[in-house]
Scaffold this motif. Structure first.
Motif, PDB file in Angstrom:
ATOM      1  N   ILE A  56      11.605   2.962  -4.484  1.00 12.33           N
ATOM      2  CA  ILE A  56      11.883   4.199  -5.225  1.00 12.33           C
ATOM      3  C   ILE A  56      11.550   4.005  -6.706  1.00 12.33           C
ATOM      4  N   ALA A  57      11.963   2.883  -7.284  1.00  7.41           N
ATOM      5  CA  ALA A  57      11.681   2.607  -8.688  1.00  7.41           C
ATOM      6  C   ALA A  57      10.177   2.482  -8.928  1.00  7.41           C
ATOM      7  N   THR A  58       9.474   1.849  -8.003  1.00  7.95           N
ATOM      8  CA  THR A  58       8.021   1.699  -8.154  1.00  7.95           C
ATOM      9  C   THR A  58       7.338   3.054  -8.182  1.00  7.95           C
ATOM     10  N   LEU A  59       7.719   3.941  -7.278  1.00  5.36           N
ATOM     11  CA  LEU A  59       7.122   5.278  -7.244  1.00  5.36           C
ATOM     12  C   LEU A  59       7.460   6.061  -8.507  1.00  5.36           C
ATOM     13  N   MET A  60       8.691   5.962  -8.965  1.00  6.73           N
ATOM     14  CA  MET A  60       9.084   6.657 -10.187  1.00  6.73           C
ATOM     15  C   MET A  60       8.304   6.118 -11.389  1.00  6.73           C
ATOM     16  N   ASN A  61       8.136   4.806 -11.443  1.00  4.44           N
ATOM     17  CA  ASN A  61       7.442   4.195 -12.572  1.00  4.44           C
ATOM     18  C   ASN A  61       5.975   4.593 -12.634  1.00  4.44           C
ATOM     19  N   ARG A  62       5.362   4.870 -11.520  1.00  3.21           N
ATOM     20  CA  ARG A  62       3.965   5.310 -11.523  1.00  3.21           C
ATOM     21  C   ARG A  62       3.797   6.599 -12.328  1.00  3.21           C
ATOM     22  N   LYS A  63       4.778   7.454 -12.304  1.00  3.86           N
ATOM     23  CA  LYS A  63       4.719   8.717 -13.053  1.00  3.86           C
ATOM     24  C   LYS A  63       5.314   8.600 -14.448  1.00  3.86           C
ATOM     25  N   ASN A  84       0.823  -1.206   0.000  1.00  2.82           N
ATOM     26  CA  ASN A  84       0.000   0.000   0.000  1.00  2.82           C
ATOM     27  C   ASN A  84       0.860   1.259   0.000  1.00  2.82           C
ATOM     28  N   GLN A  85       0.245   2.367  -0.345  1.00  2.00           N
ATOM     29  CA  GLN A  85       0.961   3.635  -0.552  1.00  2.00           C
ATOM     30  C   GLN A  85       1.786   4.085   0.653  1.00  2.00           C
ATOM     31  N   PRO A  86       1.223   4.131   1.887  1.00  2.01           N
ATOM     32  CA  PRO A  86       2.048   4.602   3.016  1.00  2.01           C
ATOM     33  C   PRO A  86       3.289   3.741   3.241  1.00  2.01           C
ATOM     34  N   ASN A  87       3.148   2.417   3.141  1.00  2.00           N
ATOM     35  CA  ASN A  87       4.312   1.548   3.324  1.00  2.00           C
ATOM     36  C   ASN A  87       5.336   1.761   2.222  1.00  2.00           C
ATOM     37  N   LEU A  88       4.872   1.951   1.008  1.00  2.00           N
ATOM     38  CA  LEU A  88       5.773   2.178  -0.118  1.00  2.00           C
ATOM     39  C   LEU A  88       6.546   3.482   0.064  1.00  2.00           C
ATOM     40  N   LEU A  89       5.857   4.523   0.472  1.00  8.04           N
ATOM     41  CA  LEU A  89       6.531   5.805   0.713  1.00  8.04           C
ATOM     42  C   LEU A  89       7.552   5.685   1.835  1.00  8.04           C
ATOM     43  N   GLU A  90       7.201   4.977   2.885  1.00  2.00           N
ATOM     44  CA  GLU A  90       8.115   4.821   4.017  1.00  2.00           C
ATOM     45  C   GLU A  90       9.355   4.041   3.589  1.00  2.00           C
ATOM     46  N   LEU A  91       9.154   2.985   2.813  1.00  3.08           N
ATOM     47  CA  LEU A  91      10.299   2.212   2.322  1.00  3.08           C
ATOM     48  C   LEU A  91      11.199   3.073   1.436  1.00  3.08           C
ATOM     49  N   ALA A  92      10.595   3.884   0.576  1.00  2.00           N
ATOM     50  CA  ALA A  92      11.381   4.765  -0.291  1.00  2.00           C
ATOM     51  C   ALA A  92      12.183   5.761   0.539  1.00  2.00           C
ATOM     52  N   LYS A  93      11.571   6.303   1.575  1.00  2.00           N
ATOM     53  CA  LYS A  93      12.278   7.257   2.449  1.00  2.00           C
ATOM     54  C   LYS A  93      13.455   6.596   3.146  1.00  2.00           C
ATOM     55  N   GLN A  94      13.353   5.291   3.374  1.00  2.00           N
ATOM     56  CA  GLN A  94      14.431   4.554   4.034  1.00  2.00           C
ATOM     57  C   GLN A  94      15.511   4.106   3.046  1.00  2.00           C
ATOM     58  N   GLY A  95      15.314   4.417   1.752  1.00  2.44           N
ATOM     59  CA  GLY A  95      16.324   4.099   0.756  1.00  2.44           C
ATOM     60  C   GLY A  95      16.113   2.797   0.023  1.00  2.44           C
ATOM     61  N   ASP A  96      14.927   2.211   0.118  1.00  6.12           N
ATOM     62  CA  ASP A  96      14.638   0.964  -0.577  1.00  6.12           C
ATOM     63  C   ASP A  96      14.567   1.231  -2.087  1.00  6.12           C
ATOM     64  N   ALA A  97      15.529   0.680  -2.827  1.00  2.44           N
ATOM     65  CA  ALA A  97      15.637   0.949  -4.257  1.00  2.44           C
ATOM     66  C   ALA A  97      14.402   0.480  -5.021  1.00  2.44           C
TER      67      ALA A  97
END
Length: 56
Positions: free
Chosen positions: A18-25, A2-15
């Motif tokens: 980060i790629a998943t969030l970038m790919n959404r756009k 889910n979105q909050p967990n994904l954002l938190e993982l990205a903030k922690q440096g999970d590559a």
């Protein structure tokens, strides 16, 4: 994932997160992002069938 967990993982440096969030756009524009960690450095590779036009 889910979105909050994904954002938190990205903030922690999970590559992968980060790629998943970038790919959404980027994927609607025909661009795919791949991210990996190498020697404590985030590497991001962008792939596209065509080069997007430059904006001046």
């Amino acid at each position: 994932m889910n979105q909050p967990n994904l954002l938190e993982l990205a903030k922690q440096g999970d590559a992968k997160a980060i790629a998943t969030l970038m790919n959404r756009k980027l994927q609607p524009k025909g661009i795919t992002a791949k991210a990996s960690m190498k020697n404590d450095c985030l590497q991001i590779m962008l792939e596209s069938a065509q080069v997007p036009p430059k904006k001046h």
